[in-house]
Enzyme design. Structure first.
Site, PDB file in Angstrom:
ATOM      1  N   SER A 107     -37.348 -90.465 -44.812  1.00 22.21           N
ATOM      2  CA  SER A 107     -37.709 -89.655 -43.781  1.00 22.21           C
ATOM      3  C   SER A 107     -38.180 -90.616 -42.567  1.00 22.21           C
ATOM      4  O   SER A 107     -38.013 -89.719 -41.374  1.00 22.21           O
ATOM      5  CB  SER A 107     -38.840 -88.963 -44.042  1.00 22.21           C
ATOM      6  OG  SER A 107     -40.065 -89.843 -44.349  1.00 22.21           O
ATOM      7  N   SER A 128     -39.217 -93.876 -47.873  1.00 20.89           N
ATOM      8  CA  SER A 128     -39.012 -93.670 -46.646  1.00 20.89           C
ATOM      9  C   SER A 128     -39.072 -94.583 -45.640  1.00 20.89           C
ATOM     10  O   SER A 128     -38.470 -94.326 -44.634  1.00 20.89           O
ATOM     11  CB  SER A 128     -39.822 -92.414 -46.159  1.00 20.89           C
ATOM     12  OG  SER A 128     -39.320 -90.966 -46.621  1.00 20.89           O
ATOM     13  N   LYS A 142     -43.835 -93.695 -36.295  1.00 23.62           N
ATOM     14  CA  LYS A 142     -43.558 -92.379 -36.954  1.00 23.62           C
ATOM     15  C   LYS A 142     -44.477 -91.264 -36.742  1.00 23.62           C
ATOM     16  O   LYS A 142     -45.851 -91.479 -36.569  1.00 23.62           O
ATOM     17  CB  LYS A 142     -43.338 -92.590 -38.413  1.00 23.62           C
ATOM     18  CG  LYS A 142     -42.979 -91.551 -39.242  1.00 23.62           C
ATOM     19  CD  LYS A 142     -42.790 -92.005 -40.636  1.00 23.62           C
ATOM     20  CE  LYS A 142     -42.050 -90.964 -41.497  1.00 23.62           C
ATOM     21  NZ  LYS A 142     -41.777 -91.136 -43.131  1.00 23.62           N
TER      22      LYS A 142
HETATM   23  N1  GLN Z   1     -36.946 -88.770 -49.814  1.00 22.58           N
HETATM   24  C1  GLN Z   1     -38.092 -88.770 -50.503  1.00 22.58           C
HETATM   25  C2  GLN Z   1     -38.583 -87.330 -50.315  1.00 22.58           C
HETATM   26  O1  GLN Z   1     -37.836 -86.474 -49.770  1.00 22.58           O
HETATM   27  C3  GLN Z   1     -39.076 -89.568 -49.818  1.00 22.58           C
HETATM   28  C4  GLN Z   1     -39.970 -89.292 -48.744  1.00 22.58           C
HETATM   29  C5  GLN Z   1     -40.790 -90.240 -48.200  1.00 22.58           C
HETATM   30  O2  GLN Z   1     -40.919 -91.062 -48.723  1.00 22.58           O
HETATM   31  N2  GLN Z   1     -41.585 -89.778 -47.173  1.00 22.58           N
HETATM   32  O3  GLN Z   1     -39.778 -86.695 -50.991  1.00 22.58           O
END
Ligand code: GLN
Length: 485
Positions: A154, A178, A79
């Site tokens: 994400s 994510s 990532k």
């Molecule tokens: N979707 C969640 C957010 O927008 C989690 C994001 C993540 O785990 N990086 O914060």
């Protein structure tokens, strides 16, 4: 069979027996990237040349008869918020579009020591804020099961690349879901380790009290293999636990007899898609048939998890992101009269709208006027949520729930931030409590889209999770299906 289709453990066997070379494996994966990246858009950077060079070096080791790590010669994607020395780490933001870190994250250092081969950096929601990868400043990654749909987020690039055969495994980061949510949307295994089990050194911070790095893999065995390498104390991250790392492969047993599985009361009643519900019910039945004991548990404060998460995560994000000021590194606006204008223009021009929304929300909830009403209250409820889980784990070994309320949605479908936030409803409580959790494939809906099952463990009980997940996998075929691209 095409080599890019292999799991880590299958490739390792072939490499160790010298039936294939690391070079052949890397070439197969790189060719796959070349062929389908135009459709999938998983990568921000592809490191083909270095990958081939590293593969050659590993082949030499193998030829010299050296015993190799289970990850040696295995092509991986990372990532783009995990620092890689000399290789761009953009967080899919204009702010860091040209940022080249001078050092490796600890997880990268460890994977390098084990001779895993980096093939590229993967697209994500800008600064890991989102659930669809649509917040990337660069491009939309597509779900390989259905190209008009999101891969989740994400860590969308991390999941899409693995199911598409562009890497044998990847690393993601999980602040509120994510790793697990994109793994569920793409039909993969995604593990969020216990907070503090894996070093965050070199992971670009979103919300430091939630963030954790973890693997996205094709099966549970691969997940254990990667966790073995990345887990453990790191002196560069004081929040890592000083606890010995188990050999997670010893948990790969097809056996849940007598295991106590908690089902949270009310979790399957409303707010979730009926096909997801059906798959979860089938999974519960299978566990029962395999000898697990199902126990209803109560998580009375879970309904406040989403607001608690967004208050605390935004507060922490607004502070983590204060460092992007146009002075030290990253983007700098080129037309300004004074320092204040430099800050304003730099941050206005280089942050996307979701990032700005969270900075504003975060500053609001920690401002003097509202600190007690929002931030402090959220911290108190966080404690109550943790206590709910602690109580539940007095009675059960693992907790079972869906990973997401729906399967992958269409690109552009969720326009309201609140709609997007709701897709994390089953994953964020776990981060609030710092617990480990895994998502595994447990079915497909009528559109042929994967559905994910989430198993949550007590602190540092990754082994129990892996055993429950492995048993499910041994008795089902969902992980064997592949999208046609
Ligand atoms: N979707 C969640 C957010 O927008 C989690 C994001 C993540 O785990 N990086 O914060």
């Amino acid at each position: 069979m095409e080599l890019y289709k292999l799991t880590i453990h299958e490739a390792n066997k072939l490499l160790s027996n010298r039936e294939i070379s690391a070079k052949q494996l890397a070439e197969s994966v790189l060719k796959r990237i070349e062929e389908i990246e135009g459709k999938v858009n998983a990568f921000n950077t592809i490191t083909a040349e270095e990958a081939l060079k590293n593969a050659d070096a590993i082949d030499k080791l193998i030829q010299q008869g050296e015993e190799i790590s289970p990850l040696a010669g295995i092509p991986m994607g990372v990532k783009d918020n995990i620092c890689t020395s000399g290789i761009k780490t953009t967080c899919s933001s204009k702010m860091l579009e040209n940022f080249v870190p001078p050092y490796d994250a600890t997880v990268i250092e460890r994977l390098n020591t084990h001779n895993a081969i980096l093939v590229g950096k993967l697209n994500m929601d800008e600064f890991a804020m989102g659930s669809s990868t649509e917040n990337s400043a660069f491009k939309n990654t597509r779900n390989p099961w259905s190209l008009e749909r999101v891969p989740g987020g994400s860590s969308g690039g991390s999941a899409a690349s693995v199911i598409a055969g562009q890497a044998l495994f990847s690393l993601g980061s999980d602040t509120g879901g994510s790793i697990r949510q994109p793994a569920a949307f793409c039909g993969l295994v995604g593990l969020k380790p216990t907070y503090g089990r894996v070093s965050r050194y070199g992971l670009v911070a979103l919300a430091s009290s939630f963030d954790v790095v973890g693997p996205i893999t094709k099966d549970v065995t691969d997940c254990a293999i990667v966790l073995n390498v990345i887990a453990g104390r790191d002196v560069k991250d004081v929040t890592t636990a000083d606890k010995p790392v188990d050999d997670y492969r010893t948990a790969l047993k097809d056996d849940v007899k007598g295991m106590k599985i908690g089902i949270p009361k009310g979790f399957l009643d409303k707010g979730l898609d009926s096909e997801v519900r059906t798959s979860i019910h089938q999974a519960i039945k299978l566990y029962e048939k395999l000898g697990a004991e199902l126990i209803e548990i109560d998580l009375p404060h879970a309904e406040y998890a989403l607001p608690v998460y967004y208050i605390i995560a935004c507060a922490e994000a607004s502070s983590s992101l204060a460092r992007y000021d146009g002075i030290r590194y990253g983007y700098r606006a080129d037309d300004y009269d004074d320092l204040e204008e430099l800050y304003k223009k730099t941050r206005s021009q280089a942050f996307g709208s979701e990032v700005k929304r969270r900075i504003m929300l975060g500053n609001f909830v920690i401002g003097a006027d509202y600190y007690e009403d929002y931030y402090l209250k959220a911290l108190k409820v966080r404690t109550l949520i943790r206590e709910d889980y602690a109580k539940a784990f007095e009675k059960v070994d693992v907790i079972l729930s869906p990973t997401t309320p729906t399967s992958a949605f269409k690109i552009g479908e969720k326009r309201e931030p609140m709609d997007m936030y709701l897709s994390d409803i089953y994953t964020v409580p776990v981060n609030i409590a710092g617990l480990p959790a895994i998502s595994i494939p447990c079915g497909f809906d009528a559109n042929g889209l994967p559905i994910g099952l989430q198993l949550i463990g007590d602190l540092f009980e990754e082994k129990k999770l892996l055993q429950a997940a492995y048993t499910f996998e041994q008795n089902t075929d969902y992980h064997k299906k592949e999208p046609i691209l």
